[in-house]
Design an enzyme around this catalytic site. Structure first.
Site, PDB file in Angstrom:
ATOM      1  CG  ASN A 165     -31.856 -37.219  15.536  1.00  0.00           C
ATOM      2  OD1 ASN A 165     -32.500 -36.990  16.170  1.00  0.00           O
ATOM      3  ND2 ASN A 165     -30.301 -37.783  17.135  1.00  0.00           N
ATOM      4  CG  ASP A 208     -38.295 -34.179  18.411  1.00  0.00           C
ATOM      5  OD1 ASP A 208     -37.362 -35.008  19.778  1.00  0.00           O
ATOM      6  OD2 ASP A 208     -38.771 -35.701  18.059  1.00  0.00           O
ATOM      7  CG  PHE A 209     -31.738 -33.063  16.326  1.00  0.00           C
ATOM      8  CD1 PHE A 209     -32.602 -33.293  15.010  1.00  0.00           C
ATOM      9  CD2 PHE A 209     -30.450 -32.394  15.877  1.00  0.00           C
ATOM     10  CE1 PHE A 209     -32.326 -32.776  13.965  1.00  0.00           C
ATOM     11  CE2 PHE A 209     -30.414 -31.702  14.385  1.00  0.00           C
ATOM     12  CZ  PHE A 209     -31.198 -32.032  13.095  1.00  0.00           C
ATOM     13  CD  GLU A 210     -36.855 -37.552  21.224  1.00  0.00           C
ATOM     14  OE1 GLU A 210     -36.579 -38.648  21.725  1.00  0.00           O
ATOM     15  OE2 GLU A 210     -37.911 -37.414  20.471  1.00  0.00           O
ATOM     16  NE  ARG A 211     -31.574 -42.484  22.595  1.00  0.00           N
ATOM     17  CZ  ARG A 211     -32.374 -43.620  22.063  1.00  0.00           C
ATOM     18  NH1 ARG A 211     -31.476 -44.391  21.180  1.00  0.00           N
ATOM     19  NH2 ARG A 211     -33.184 -44.990  22.285  1.00  0.00           N
TER      20      ARG A 211
END
Length: 419
Positions: A165, A208-211
């Site tokens: 993202n 790898d979806f961060e936050r």
């Protein structure tokens, strides 16, 4: 193999001589330019024998070789702890676990990509190619990755497509939320990822979806369930990168349900780093206590055979007064050591955190503090991963110089090969 810490006044020649090993062998495995030793620097000594020095003990030798005292005593037929200077101690090879190893690569020039893959082929099960961005409509960006996929497969490494993202402003919680909370967009993204697998001959995906927001916790887990179910139809692997949770109530990690995620996917890559980073005060990047706590938290909530311990190939260089992130930067392991050499400062080691650090002043007199992952720090985490019997490990990212990393991985585990 054992790990030696350079003392003041020592040279590569004097170290190799006292342990009766080839200077060229020490220089090669540590990739040392001539005359670049720093007091406090760690070196791998590539030998299965240890020559006892004044002040040595079995306890010290065991710590340096990551073997138990009993193992050393049995291998050498020792009946007491007494040692004599000059005594030759055999260091038996460790019993290696079979483990999966997953690291990330960013496509660059073909010659650089090929050199990196060749260097890490023996220790790699998967390599995740970074990265495909999602759009608000659930579409995927483009990536010139044909060469890297072909090269990975030719070296028997499973290529994974990293889907993120990321936006121009960084990882976007809003973007993830927009896609995750709309059934049509979510389904579209699942199908676009499936098509990517088949069209480009990937072996699987790394999400790898961060936050991810706390309120998106359930929809993120449901997306992973849908994706894993779809990819399983084609025999593809579903992996996900998650932040290092040590408890359930950390506000910025509420979006990650370890239990639900662990049940949904094939592999969980725990990003066990950045406890301190450019926006925080100086400190250990991957302290062993926090890493141990994270693994314990994860093992209570998911099958340990799905867990990959993600480790850094870097550290950070903070500039005083340490409050402005714009003045701080990430540095590779090799760059950190070169900084200490250039500024003629010794490297210290936190036994509590299993992390290296030092301070220096630049040409303008400004104070800097550097913390980084070194050989002892990496060995401690590999040893922990083996003892906890998790699936394996990996790192962010190949290309950040850590010359001894492959040797260390090979010393502790045998990388599983799936193709």
């Amino acid at each position: 193999m054992f790990i030696y810490t350079v003392r003041s006044g020592e040279s590569l020649y004097s170290i190799a001589h006292k342990y009766r090993v080839s200077l060229e062998a020490v220089q090669s495995v540590n990739q040392l330019p001539a005359g670049t030793l720093v007091p406090g620097q760690d070196l791998i000594i590539p030998t299965n024998h240890y020559i006892v020095q004044p002040g040595d003990s079995l306890y010290l030798i065991a710590r340096m070789s990551y073997l138990s005292i009993q193992t050393i005593m049995t291998a050498n037929g020792l009946n007491s702890y007494a040692l004599t200077v000059g005594q030759r101690i055999y260091l038996p090879p460790r019993s290696k676990a079979i483990a999966d190893n997953l690291s990330f690569i960013v496509p660059t020039e073909p010659s650089e990509v090929e050199a990196l893959i060749r260097t890490y082929q023996s220790v790699s099960t998967y390599i995740a190619v970074f990265d495909y961005h999602i759009s608000a409509e659930g579409e995927l960006s483009q990536l010139d990755d044909t060469f890297v996929i072909r090269t990975l497969r030719s070296h028997r490494i499973v290529p994974l497509a990293t889907v993120t993202n990321l936006t121009a402003a960084g990882f976007s919680a809003e973007l993830a939320s927009t896609v995750l909370n709309d059934a049509a967009r979510r389904s579209r993204l699942v199908e676009r990822i499936y098509r990517l697998m088949t069209n480009k001959h990937y072996g699987g995906v790394m999400i790898d979806f961060e936050r991810v927001k706390g309120e998106d916790r359930e929809t993120f887990t449901e997306f992973l369930r849908l994706l894993a179910r779809r990819l399983k139809e084609g025999g593809y692997v579903t992996a996900v990168a998650v932040p290092p949770k040590t408890r359930e109530d950390i506000p910025w990690m509420l979006g990650y349900d370890y239990r639900g995620i662990g049940a949904a996917v094939d592999l969980v890559f725990i990003m066990a780093y950045d406890w301190h980073e450019i926006s925080t005060p100086p400190g250990p990047v991957a302290p062993i206590g926090a890493v141990r706590q994270t693994l314990g938290f994860a093992i209570e909530r998911m099958d340990r055979r799905k867990i990959l311990l993600g480790l850094p190939r870097y550290g950070y260089d903070w500039a005083a007064p340490f409050t402005n992130p714009a003045n701080n930067r990430a540095v590779s392991v090799q760059t950190a050591i070169q900084l200490a050499f250039r500024h003629r400062v010794p490297i210290s080691y936190s036994v509590r955190d299993e992390q290296a650090y030092f301070s220096y002043r630049n040409g303008q007199g400004r104070l800097h503090q550097v913390w980084f992952e070194n050989i002892r720090g990496r060995a401690a985490k590999l040893d922990l991963a083996v003892r906890l019997r998790i699936r394996g490990g990996g790192s962010w990212q190949l290309g950040l110089e850590f010359p001894q990393s492959s040797y260390l991985v090979n010393a502790f585990v045998q990388a599983r090969k799936l193709i």
